[in-house]
Design a protein around this motif. Structure first.
Motif, PDB file in Angstrom:
ATOM      1  N   ASP A 108       0.820  -1.227   0.000  1.00  0.00           N
ATOM      2  CA  ASP A 108       0.000   0.000   0.000  1.00  0.00           C
ATOM      3  C   ASP A 108       0.843   1.261   0.000  1.00  0.00           C
ATOM      4  N   ASN A 109       2.009   1.189  -0.612  1.00  0.00           N
ATOM      5  CA  ASN A 109       2.900   2.353  -0.683  1.00  0.00           C
ATOM      6  C   ASN A 109       3.079   2.875  -2.094  1.00  0.00           C
ATOM      7  N   LEU A 110       2.219   2.448  -3.035  1.00  0.00           N
ATOM      8  CA  LEU A 110       2.262   2.935  -4.408  1.00  0.00           C
ATOM      9  C   LEU A 110       0.889   3.447  -4.798  1.00  0.00           C
ATOM     10  N   ALA A 111       0.822   4.718  -5.142  1.00  0.00           N
ATOM     11  CA  ALA A 111      -0.391   5.316  -5.699  1.00  0.00           C
ATOM     12  C   ALA A 111      -0.186   5.503  -7.191  1.00  0.00           C
ATOM     13  N   ILE A 112      -1.159   5.057  -7.969  1.00  0.00           N
ATOM     14  CA  ILE A 112      -1.125   5.213  -9.426  1.00  0.00           C
ATOM     15  C   ILE A 112      -2.212   6.206  -9.802  1.00  0.00           C
ATOM     16  N   ILE A 113      -1.792   7.367 -10.269  1.00  0.00           N
ATOM     17  CA  ILE A 113      -2.735   8.414 -10.656  1.00  0.00           C
ATOM     18  C   ILE A 113      -2.903   8.334 -12.171  1.00  0.00           C
ATOM     19  N   PHE A 350      -5.472   3.223  -6.795  1.00  0.00           N
ATOM     20  CA  PHE A 350      -5.684   3.989  -8.016  1.00  0.00           C
ATOM     21  C   PHE A 350      -6.381   5.304  -7.698  1.00  0.00           C
ATOM     22  N   TYR A 351      -5.983   6.356  -8.410  1.00  0.00           N
ATOM     23  CA  TYR A 351      -6.598   7.671  -8.266  1.00  0.00           C
ATOM     24  C   TYR A 351      -6.844   8.240  -9.658  1.00  0.00           C
ATOM     25  N   GLY A 352      -7.940   8.977  -9.793  1.00  0.00           N
ATOM     26  CA  GLY A 352      -8.295   9.521 -11.097  1.00  0.00           C
ATOM     27  C   GLY A 352      -8.974   8.474 -11.954  1.00  0.00           C
ATOM     28  N   ASP A 353      -9.824   8.930 -12.845  1.00  0.00           N
ATOM     29  CA  ASP A 353     -10.537   8.018 -13.740  1.00  0.00           C
ATOM     30  C   ASP A 353      -9.593   7.479 -14.810  1.00  0.00           C
ATOM     31  N   ALA A 354      -9.737   6.201 -15.104  1.00  0.00           N
ATOM     32  CA  ALA A 354      -8.952   5.604 -16.191  1.00  0.00           C
ATOM     33  C   ALA A 354      -9.491   6.104 -17.527  1.00  0.00           C
ATOM     34  N   PRO A 355      -8.674   6.716 -18.370  1.00  0.00           N
ATOM     35  CA  PRO A 355      -9.168   7.194 -19.671  1.00  0.00           C
ATOM     36  C   PRO A 355      -9.666   6.038 -20.541  1.00  0.00           C
ATOM     37  N   SER A 356     -10.701   6.289 -21.292  1.00  0.00           N
ATOM     38  CA  SER A 356     -11.226   5.292 -22.223  1.00  0.00           C
ATOM     39  C   SER A 356     -10.237   5.071 -23.363  1.00  0.00           C
ATOM     40  N   LEU A 357     -10.130   3.823 -23.826  1.00  0.00           N
ATOM     41  CA  LEU A 357      -9.278   3.512 -24.966  1.00  0.00           C
ATOM     42  C   LEU A 357     -10.032   3.600 -26.289  1.00  0.00           C
ATOM     43  N   THR A 358     -11.330   3.904 -26.219  1.00  0.00           N
ATOM     44  CA  THR A 358     -12.124   4.039 -27.448  1.00  0.00           C
ATOM     45  C   THR A 358     -12.695   5.448 -27.613  1.00  0.00           C
TER      46      THR A 358
END
Length: 401
Positions: A108-113, A350-358
């Motif tokens: 729990d020491n990695l945040a992915i924005i 995870f933070y922030g919305d994952a962008p759509s790939l389409t």
């Protein structure tokens, strides 16, 4: 050596590019350790390490949406199969090279924005990196976001230190610049000391910027004469690949300073080579392996140090890559990408919305998180300062600290 006009040389050196390359005091490890003995950093002080990946790292092959069919449709031969990625949550995984970062995730020491960028993104390396480092997407400015923090936070020259011989634009303020630290400081050519002595002579007509450059010339010559016996000492060997050895050495310098209690609150390091237009898979794998090999022992050292447990590391690049692979098994310049935040005080996830790939804009990912919000939280929570002078008004915390 041909005779040079001193004022012309100083004026040329005092431009924005010259300041980024030359201004700021050069320091050595003995000087840093001496300051740690005289004025150690309080152990509860937040420390920020900024790791820049120059060239535009491919975020989609770093943080991989391995259950999204659109990912495989866009990258038939470039995509990583589900069986190869390091699964994080059943839908997203890390590049298989990032085993050390995966361990940080499990702790729990990695945040992915996700989806980090800025409005109306520019695909130029130089303009986009300028925007990231100045935190000014709309209007070009000569000061960086860390430089503006320096301008507003005191006068100690060791508050921010760049590891390397060239200061990045983020480290340059209107009044202050970060210091520069190198494991070795190249000896001056035989004809240069006399030139620097002449160029360093006081001149009442100097502007403040010209005076700063002149002072840097004088400092460089003094360091070259005085500290050669220290700076010639090699660093301990590292386990990083040859490609990442410089980053590993740089992070080892940071670790030594942090453990010693040097009164520095911001360190800047970098790794280049991420402009992967062709044969990306192998080249990026080497780079990410080098990154992981350098950052993993650094994180371990930080966990085992009272000072190190206050360290937060941000890893970013000037842009991501386009969603679709190109005809040469690489990817071209894109827009938004992930920012990675590591440290004992980080709320992993995870933070922030994952962008759509389409749902794309001109073939690129849409930005879902403004990079200035990332800076806002680091300034507020890690550096304990008002973020507005550095990133402007209206920003908000994301919640990763």
């Amino acid at each position: 050596m041909p005779e040079m006009n001193r004022r012309t040389f100083l004026i040329a050196s005092a431009g924005a590019a010259g300041l980024a390359a030359a201004a700021g005091a050069a320091v050595t490890l003995p000087q840093m350790f001496e300051r740690a003995q005289q004025q150690p950093l309080p152990t509860d002080t937040g420390i920020l390490v900024i790791l820049t990946l120059y060239g535009g790292n491919d975020g989609l092959n770093t943080v991989i949406p391995f259950t999204d069919n659109a990912y495989y449709d866009a990258r038939t031969d470039l995509a990583f199969g589900p069986e190869t990625v390091i699964d994080l949550d059943g839908t997203v995984g890390l590049n298989p090279a990032l085993t050390g970062l995966a361990s940080a995730w499990r702790n729990d020491n990695l945040a992915i924005i996700r989806g980090v960028g800025y409005p109306k993104q520019d695909r130029s390396h130089f303009r986009s990196m300028d925007i990231w480092q100045t935190a000014s997407p709309d209007d070009p400015t000569a000061s960086g976001w860390i430089g503006r923090w320096l301008d507003s936070s005191g006068d100690d020259p060791l508050r921010a230190v760049n590891i390397g011989t060239v200061l990045p634009p983020m480290a340059v303020g209107q009044k202050c610049t970060a210091a520069g630290l190198s494991a070795t400081i190249p000896r001056l050519p035989g004809d240069m000391p006399g030139v620097l002595e002449a160029m360093s002579a006081p001149d009442p007509l100097d502007t403040p910027a010209m005076a700063a450059v002149r002072a840097d010339y004088r400092a460089y010559r003094t360091i070259d004469d005085t500290f050669r016996t220290f700076t010639d000492r090699p660093l301990p060997p590292t386990a990083a690949t040859d490609l990442g050895k410089q980053l590993a050495d740089d992070l080892e310098l940071v670790a030594q300073c942090v453990r010693a209690g040097v009164p520095t609150k911001v360190y800047m390091v970098s790794l280049g080579g991420f402009d992967t237009h062709a044969n990306e898979r192998g080249d990026q794998q080497k780079l990410l392996t080098a990154l992981d090999g350098a950052i993993t022992p650094f994180l371990k050292q930080m966990r085992n140090s009272a000072y190190g447990r206050q360290v937060v590391t941000m890893i970013y690049s000037e842009f991501g890559r386009r969603v679709a692979a190109n005809a040469t098994q690489g990817t071209d310049h894109g827009t938004s990408g992930p920012v990675l935040i590591l440290g004992e005080s980080v709320r992993g996830g995870f933070y922030g919305d994952a962008p759509s790939l389409t749902d794309l804009r001109d073939g690129d990912l849409k930005t879902t998180t403004d990079f200035r919000d990332v800076y806002h939280e680091l300034l507020d929570q890690t550096l304990g300062t008002d973020p507005e002078p550095s990133v402007g008004p209206g920003r908000r915390a994301i919640g990763f600290l």
